[in-house]
Design an enzyme around this catalytic site. Structure first.
Site, PDB file in Angstrom:
ATOM      1  N   ARG A  94       0.934  -1.047  -0.181  1.00  0.00           N
ATOM      2  CA  ARG A  94       0.085  -0.417   0.377  1.00  0.00           C
ATOM      3  C   ARG A  94       0.946   1.682  -0.032  1.00  0.00           C
ATOM      4  O   ARG A  94       1.204   1.852   1.269  1.00  0.00           O
ATOM      5  CB  ARG A  94      -0.666   0.136   1.179  1.00  0.00           C
ATOM      6  CG  ARG A  94      -1.783   1.410   1.028  1.00  0.00           C
ATOM      7  CD  ARG A  94      -2.750   0.719   2.883  1.00  0.00           C
ATOM      8  NE  ARG A  94      -3.576   1.849   2.621  1.00  0.00           N
ATOM      9  CZ  ARG A  94      -3.400   3.686   3.039  1.00  0.00           C
ATOM     10  NH1 ARG A  94      -2.385   3.100   4.076  1.00  0.00           N
ATOM     11  NH2 ARG A  94      -4.171   3.948   3.306  1.00  0.00           N
TER      12      ARG A  94
ATOM     13  N   SER B 222     -12.621  -3.202   0.603  1.00  0.00           N
ATOM     14  CA  SER B 222     -13.520  -2.053   2.318  1.00  0.00           C
ATOM     15  C   SER B 222     -14.884  -1.701   2.081  1.00  0.00           C
ATOM     16  O   SER B 222     -15.333  -1.452   1.552  1.00  0.00           O
ATOM     17  CB  SER B 222     -12.223  -1.253   2.049  1.00  0.00           C
ATOM     18  OG  SER B 222     -10.776  -1.125   2.105  1.00  0.00           O
TER      19      SER B 222
ATOM     20  N   LYS C  25      -3.942   6.798   9.108  1.00  0.00           N
ATOM     21  CA  LYS C  25      -4.947   6.806   7.456  1.00  0.00           C
ATOM     22  C   LYS C  25      -5.994   8.008   7.928  1.00  0.00           C
ATOM     23  O   LYS C  25      -6.135   8.308   9.193  1.00  0.00           O
ATOM     24  CB  LYS C  25      -5.674   5.705   6.832  1.00  0.00           C
ATOM     25  CG  LYS C  25      -6.302   5.960   5.532  1.00  0.00           C
ATOM     26  CD  LYS C  25      -7.594   4.814   5.769  1.00  0.00           C
ATOM     27  CE  LYS C  25      -9.032   5.259   4.560  1.00  0.00           C
ATOM     28  NZ  LYS C  25      -8.956   5.066   3.214  1.00  0.00           N
TER      29      LYS C  25
END
Ligand code: TZP
Ligand code: MG
Length: 209
Positions: free
Chosen positions: A39, A110, A139
């Protein structure tokens, strides 16, 4: 996919790793992680060739260890290098389109509500990630903290469908996420920033059993 592959799902990009991401991944693998997601996001994130080169190195490390290598968001990169799968959010391309493109590979989505969960199942997702379970600084644009209640409801309705919790999960709280019925925990900081990623991963692995 085998639900057990989600048990200790390590996620990282270069900005999450104080050591090199390759070394961090190798240590996490030594500890027993069951799946890895590249990621590459945030300040200083690699792009273009540098991102691809790093992805290829990480993919090789995963392949040698026999664990799936998943790419976050970047469907083109995943297809180009032949990754084992992709993980997408609600803001990314529709899961049904990604499902078609990725063919036999793993598609993770998600989700934050029961509706999004059922939509992902219909679209052909192989697993879903839900959160943030706890507060996270990793995040910034997350939904509100959800706790473990949605996981509980999801697994009550679809006991077999693979679900992983994400967001602020630590060595101390991983057990509670499993307790709620999750098949595993998705973790960045608690492994990537650990003094000893192998030890952190090994602890989590034990918690999941
Ligand atoms: N999606 C929801 S929370 C989160 C992502 C990618 C960040 C998880 O990182 P950490 O460090 O394990 O809280
Ligand atoms: Mg995304």
């Amino acid at each position: 996919m085998d639900n057990k592959q989600l048990a200790v799902y390590f996620i990282a990009g270069t900005p999450n790793c104080p050591k090199s991401i390759e070394q961090t991944l190798e240590e996490a693998i030594k500890g027993g992680i069951t799946m890895f997601q590249f990621r590459e996001k945030g300040k200083g994130a690699l792009v273009g060739e540098a991102k691809k080169e790093t992805a290829l190195r990480l993919q090789l490390i995963c392949r040698e260890a026999g664990i799936p290598f998943i790419v976050n968001d970047d469907i083109e990169l995943a297809i180009e290098i032949g990754a084992d799968g992709v993980h997408i959010g609600q803001e990314d391309k529709a899961a049904s389109i990604v499902r078609d493109k990725i063919k036999g590979g793993i598609v993770g989505v998600s989700v934050h509500t029961m509706e999004e969960f059922e939509e992902a199942i219909k679209d052909g997702a192989d697993y879903v990630g839900t959160g943030p379970i706890y507060a996270t600084v990793t995040k910034s644009d997350t939904r509100p903290v959800a706790g473990t209640s949605l996981i509980r409801r999801m697994k009550e309705r679809y006991p077999e469908f693979p679900v992983v919790g994400i967001g602020g999960i630590t060595l101390e709280t991983a057990g509670a996420v499993m307790e709620a019925g999750a098949d595993g925990v998705s973790i960045i900081t608690a492994i990537s920033m650990a003094d000893d990623p192998a030890e952190a991963a090994a602890y989590l692995k034990k918690e999941m059993q």
